[in-house]
Scaffold this active site. Structure first.
Site, short mmCIF file in Angstrom:
data_model
loop_
_atom_site.label_atom_id
_atom_site.label_comp_id
_atom_site.label_asym_id
_atom_site.label_seq_id
_atom_site.Cartn_x
_atom_site.Cartn_y
_atom_site.Cartn_z
CG ASP A 105 -1.99 1.01 1.27
OD1 ASP A 105 -3.00 0.91 0.56
OD2 ASP A 105 -1.80 1.96 2.06
NE ARG A 106 -0.11 6.71 0.56
CZ ARG A 106 -0.42 7.50 -0.47
NH1 ARG A 106 -1.34 7.12 -1.34
NH2 ARG A 106 0.20 8.66 -0.64
CG HIS A 150 -9.03 6.79 0.31
ND1 HIS A 150 -9.53 5.88 -0.60
CD2 HIS A 150 -7.75 6.42 0.55
CE1 HIS A 150 -8.59 5.00 -0.89
NE2 HIS A 150 -7.51 5.31 -0.23
CD1 TRP A 151 -5.73 7.26 -2.37
CD2 TRP A 151 -4.61 7.86 -4.21
NE1 TRP A 151 -4.82 6.27 -2.65
CE2 TRP A 151 -4.13 6.61 -3.76
CE3 TRP A 151 -4.07 8.43 -5.35
CZ2 TRP A 151 -3.10 5.93 -4.43
CZ3 TRP A 151 -3.06 7.77 -6.02
CH2 TRP A 151 -2.58 6.53 -5.56
CE1 TYR A 205 -4.06 7.58 0.69
CE2 TYR A 205 -3.35 7.87 2.95
CZ TYR A 205 -3.84 7.06 1.95
OH TYR A 205 -4.12 5.74 2.20
CG HIS A 267 -5.78 -3.46 0.68
ND1 HIS A 267 -5.06 -3.26 -0.48
CD2 HIS A 267 -5.37 -2.49 1.55
CE1 HIS A 267 -4.26 -2.22 -0.33
NE2 HIS A 267 -4.43 -1.73 0.89
#
Length: 288
Positions: A105-106, A150-151, A205, A267
């Site tokens: 993910d991030r 959400h980004w 983000y 996820h």
């Protein structure tokens, strides 16, 4: 969690990172995503130690128990380049000259940046449930906007902080202790209730849409690729393949040697399918 691991704080200059590390063998560093901490790897890390690796699990700057510098107007303090520099300094502090890195993910964007910026250090890369930020944005259609709304919300000033901090556990209602494990859940739940952590995660983000995107686009324009072997894995029950189709085709222009595969999980694959994930990482890294 992390029985037999050392748990320490490492000063990397702009931040102090919480770092868990253990094992004896070729070093690997595992980088978590949002809103997790290094504890997301608590089921994977012991399997890799048992397989003969030294495993390092930091909390990225601003996440969990790690600190972060104050926000800057350009959000550069939360850039993936800054975070990757932190990881490089942690590994240097621990005495590791070269290492494999996996990011989810991030954390995958930090891992990619580390591999691009420090090809002399990263001997193998694994990117989990991701394509580069700039590739996501280049394909941003209505389906992407619905899935990744959400980004764009997190990039707005102030409003996301107010929304999340009004009731952090309601916002992060997907934090299920039965799936995460009691200790991992308690650690993440405590972290997301701290305003400094929420602000730092949002800054991650905000940097993604600005400085990180620009850095990736500069890499592509200059023809830079990841020099080491790269493993791309994604979750069968997540939406990455549904949104973007041929994931290896997206990663090939970024890499020199690419292998790929699917993990039968949701996820958060490190929590949902730790044995399968650890086996894929071990198999990929054994010869690196």
């Amino acid at each position: 969690m992390f029985d037999g691991f050392t748990d320490e704080r490492v000063d990397v200059g702009e931040a102090v990172l919480r770092v868990r590390h253990g094992g004896d063998g070729p070093p690997v560093v595992l980088l978590h995503g949002h809103p997790r901490t290094g504890a997301t790897w608590h089921r994977v890390a012991p399997l890799l130690v048992a397989a003969g690796f030294t495993v390092v699990c930091p909390d990225l700057r601003g996440y969990g128990a790690s600190t972060a510098p104050p926000p800057r107007p350009d959000h550069g303090q939360a850039s993936k380049r800054a975070m990757a520099g932190d990881v490089a300094r942690v590994m240097e502090h621990l005495g590791h000259d070269t290492y494999a890195v996996a990011g989810h993910d991030r954390g995958s964007y930090v891992a990619l940046r580390l591999a691009l910026d420090r090809p002399d250090r990263v001997r193998a890369l694994a990117v989990l449930d991701s394509v580069p930020i700039s590739e996501h944005l280049a394909r941003a259609d209505a389906r992407f906007a619905r899935a990744y709304w959400h980004w764009f919300f997190f990039a707005q000033p102030d409003r996301p902080e107010r929304a999340i901090l009004a009731d952090p556990l309601a916002w992060y209602s997907g934090l299920d202790p039965a799936r995460l494990g009691a200790e991992n859940h308690a650690e993440v739940a405590a972290a997301v209730q701290r305003p400094s952590v929420v602000r730092a995660m949002l800054e991650d983000y905000r940097a993604g849409l600005e400085v990180d995107r620009a850095d990736e686009e500069a890499d592509r324009a200059a023809g830079r690729r990841v020099a080491c072997p790269t493993l791309a894995l994604w979750s069968v029950h997540d939406d990455l393949e549904e949104l973007h189709g041929d994931i290896p085709a997206i990663w090939r222009p970024w890499t020199t040697v690419l292998e790929w595969g699917r993990i039968d999980s949701g996820h958060h694959m490190a929590e949902d399918a730790p044995e399968q994930l650890a086996a894929r990482l071990e198999d990929s890294w054994r010869s690196r």
